[in-house]
Scaffold this motif. Sequence first.
Motif, PDB file in Angstrom:
ATOM      1  N   ALA A   1     -11.209 -10.549   3.320  1.00  0.00           N
ATOM      2  CA  ALA A   1     -11.315 -11.078   1.953  1.00  0.00           C
ATOM      3  C   ALA A   1     -12.336 -12.218   1.899  1.00  0.00           C
ATOM      4  O   ALA A   1     -13.131 -12.300   0.963  1.00  0.00           O
ATOM      5  CB  ALA A   1      -9.950 -11.558   1.469  1.00  0.00           C
ATOM      6  N   GLU A   2     -12.321 -13.083   2.909  1.00  0.00           N
ATOM      7  CA  GLU A   2     -13.300 -14.179   2.974  1.00  0.00           C
ATOM      8  C   GLU A   2     -14.719 -13.643   3.062  1.00  0.00           C
ATOM      9  O   GLU A   2     -15.645 -14.226   2.514  1.00  0.00           O
ATOM     10  CB  GLU A   2     -13.027 -15.065   4.198  1.00  0.00           C
ATOM     11  CG  GLU A   2     -11.858 -15.978   4.063  1.00  0.00           C
ATOM     12  CD  GLU A   2     -12.198 -17.250   3.322  1.00  0.00           C
ATOM     13  OE1 GLU A   2     -13.337 -17.725   3.407  1.00  0.00           O
ATOM     14  OE2 GLU A   2     -11.294 -17.762   2.638  1.00  0.00           O
TER      15      GLU A   2
ATOM     16  N   ALA B   1      -7.081  -2.408   2.117  1.00  0.00           N
ATOM     17  CA  ALA B   1      -5.973  -3.082   2.784  1.00  0.00           C
ATOM     18  C   ALA B   1      -4.899  -2.085   3.211  1.00  0.00           C
ATOM     19  O   ALA B   1      -4.246  -2.277   4.232  1.00  0.00           O
ATOM     20  CB  ALA B   1      -5.380  -4.146   1.873  1.00  0.00           C
TER      21      ALA B   1
ATOM     22  N   ILE C   1      -6.796  -9.253   7.218  1.00  0.00           N
ATOM     23  CA  ILE C   1      -7.009  -9.009   5.789  1.00  0.00           C
ATOM     24  C   ILE C   1      -7.565 -10.266   5.131  1.00  0.00           C
ATOM     25  O   ILE C   1      -8.470 -10.195   4.296  1.00  0.00           O
ATOM     26  CB  ILE C   1      -5.698  -8.520   5.128  1.00  0.00           C
ATOM     27  CG1 ILE C   1      -5.414  -7.084   5.570  1.00  0.00           C
ATOM     28  CG2 ILE C   1      -5.766  -8.635   3.623  1.00  0.00           C
ATOM     29  CD1 ILE C   1      -4.113  -6.527   5.086  1.00  0.00           C
ATOM     30  N   GLU C   2      -7.062 -11.423   5.526  1.00  0.00           N
ATOM     31  CA  GLU C   2      -7.578 -12.693   5.007  1.00  0.00           C
ATOM     32  C   GLU C   2      -9.054 -12.867   5.386  1.00  0.00           C
ATOM     33  O   GLU C   2      -9.869 -13.293   4.563  1.00  0.00           O
ATOM     34  CB  GLU C   2      -6.740 -13.830   5.590  1.00  0.00           C
ATOM     35  CG  GLU C   2      -7.029 -15.188   5.047  1.00  0.00           C
ATOM     36  CD  GLU C   2      -6.124 -16.242   5.673  1.00  0.00           C
ATOM     37  OE1 GLU C   2      -6.564 -17.396   5.747  1.00  0.00           O
ATOM     38  OE2 GLU C   2      -4.999 -15.922   6.091  1.00  0.00           O
TER      39      GLU C   2
ATOM     40  N   LEU D   1     -13.051  -6.735   1.456  1.00  0.00           N
ATOM     41  CA  LEU D   1     -11.700  -6.211   1.310  1.00  0.00           C
ATOM     42  C   LEU D   1     -11.523  -5.571  -0.053  1.00  0.00           C
ATOM     43  O   LEU D   1     -11.849  -6.165  -1.084  1.00  0.00           O
ATOM     44  CB  LEU D   1     -10.662  -7.332   1.484  1.00  0.00           C
ATOM     45  CG  LEU D   1      -9.214  -6.879   1.360  1.00  0.00           C
ATOM     46  CD1 LEU D   1      -8.822  -6.012   2.546  1.00  0.00           C
ATOM     47  CD2 LEU D   1      -8.293  -8.064   1.261  1.00  0.00           C
ATOM     48  N   ASP D   2     -11.007  -4.356  -0.054  1.00  0.00           N
ATOM     49  CA  ASP D   2     -10.585  -3.670  -1.271  1.00  0.00           C
ATOM     50  C   ASP D   2      -9.061  -3.728  -1.258  1.00  0.00           C
ATOM     51  O   ASP D   2      -8.416  -2.933  -0.586  1.00  0.00           O
ATOM     52  CB  ASP D   2     -11.098  -2.230  -1.280  1.00  0.00           C
ATOM     53  CG  ASP D   2     -10.594  -1.448  -2.472  1.00  0.00           C
ATOM     54  OD1 ASP D   2     -10.238  -2.076  -3.486  1.00  0.00           O
ATOM     55  OD2 ASP D   2     -10.555  -0.210  -2.384  1.00  0.00           O
ATOM     56  N   ASP D   3      -8.496  -4.706  -1.965  1.00  0.00           N
ATOM     57  CA  ASP D   3      -7.055  -4.929  -1.897  1.00  0.00           C
ATOM     58  C   ASP D   3      -6.330  -3.945  -2.803  1.00  0.00           C
ATOM     59  O   ASP D   3      -6.132  -4.184  -3.986  1.00  0.00           O
ATOM     60  CB  ASP D   3      -6.726  -6.366  -2.288  1.00  0.00           C
ATOM     61  CG  ASP D   3      -5.351  -6.783  -1.815  1.00  0.00           C
ATOM     62  OD1 ASP D   3      -4.601  -5.920  -1.330  1.00  0.00           O
ATOM     63  OD2 ASP D   3      -5.036  -7.978  -1.920  1.00  0.00           O
TER      64      ASP D   3
ATOM     65  N   SER E   1     -16.688  -1.981   2.429  1.00  0.00           N
ATOM     66  CA  SER E   1     -15.405  -2.628   2.172  1.00  0.00           C
ATOM     67  C   SER E   1     -14.292  -1.797   2.799  1.00  0.00           C
ATOM     68  O   SER E   1     -14.400  -0.585   2.936  1.00  0.00           O
ATOM     69  CB  SER E   1     -15.165  -2.800   0.675  1.00  0.00           C
ATOM     70  OG  SER E   1     -15.014  -1.554   0.052  1.00  0.00           O
TER      71      SER E   1
END
Length: 179
Positions: free
Chosen positions: A104-105, A82, A100-101, A109-111, A79
């Motif tokens: 995430a999909e 962000a 980033i999108e 992603l580690d937001d 991961s």
Amino acid sequence: MNAWRPKGWPVQHEIFSLPIDELPHRILRDDGPRLAWFAHLEPAVARIGEAKGWSHDVRDSVTLTLEGVVATHEAGTPSYSASRVAPLADGNKRNVTRTIELLAELGRLDDDRADPLDQWLERNLACLPTGIRTDVADWMRSEERQLPPPPQSRTHLEELPVAGTADPAALVDRTRNTP
């Protein structure tokens, strides 16, 4: 463009790691693990970009940004944070928001970005005294915040009698806002 070199030419291995802000945002041609990982992730740009209706230019900029993400992380990173992807926005033809999108999909992603509401509150409440700033910020963050009810109208036109058909004193009483 590949440079010519003899087949048995020795390759210099990495002697030390550069800090994140000094790493190149491109995968070096002899970096096999990162190239393989990028080749694994790259088809997702076309697949997800097509599904979301991204133009070819957007897909190209996401591919370039994704290459920078892979170049600045270990190959096979499960991961990506962000906050470490966002600094890649300084380059030309990069699209950090869509990258980033995409991550995430893919579930990669580690937001860890700051909440936009917190940033807005910090920026806009800075000039208020501490007590008021704390109260307003707490109220804004609460789940149960509600606006006050709208004030009641002083006249209720649908309830008013037609002029001349009622007692004038009753008309005056009905138009007053009495509890």
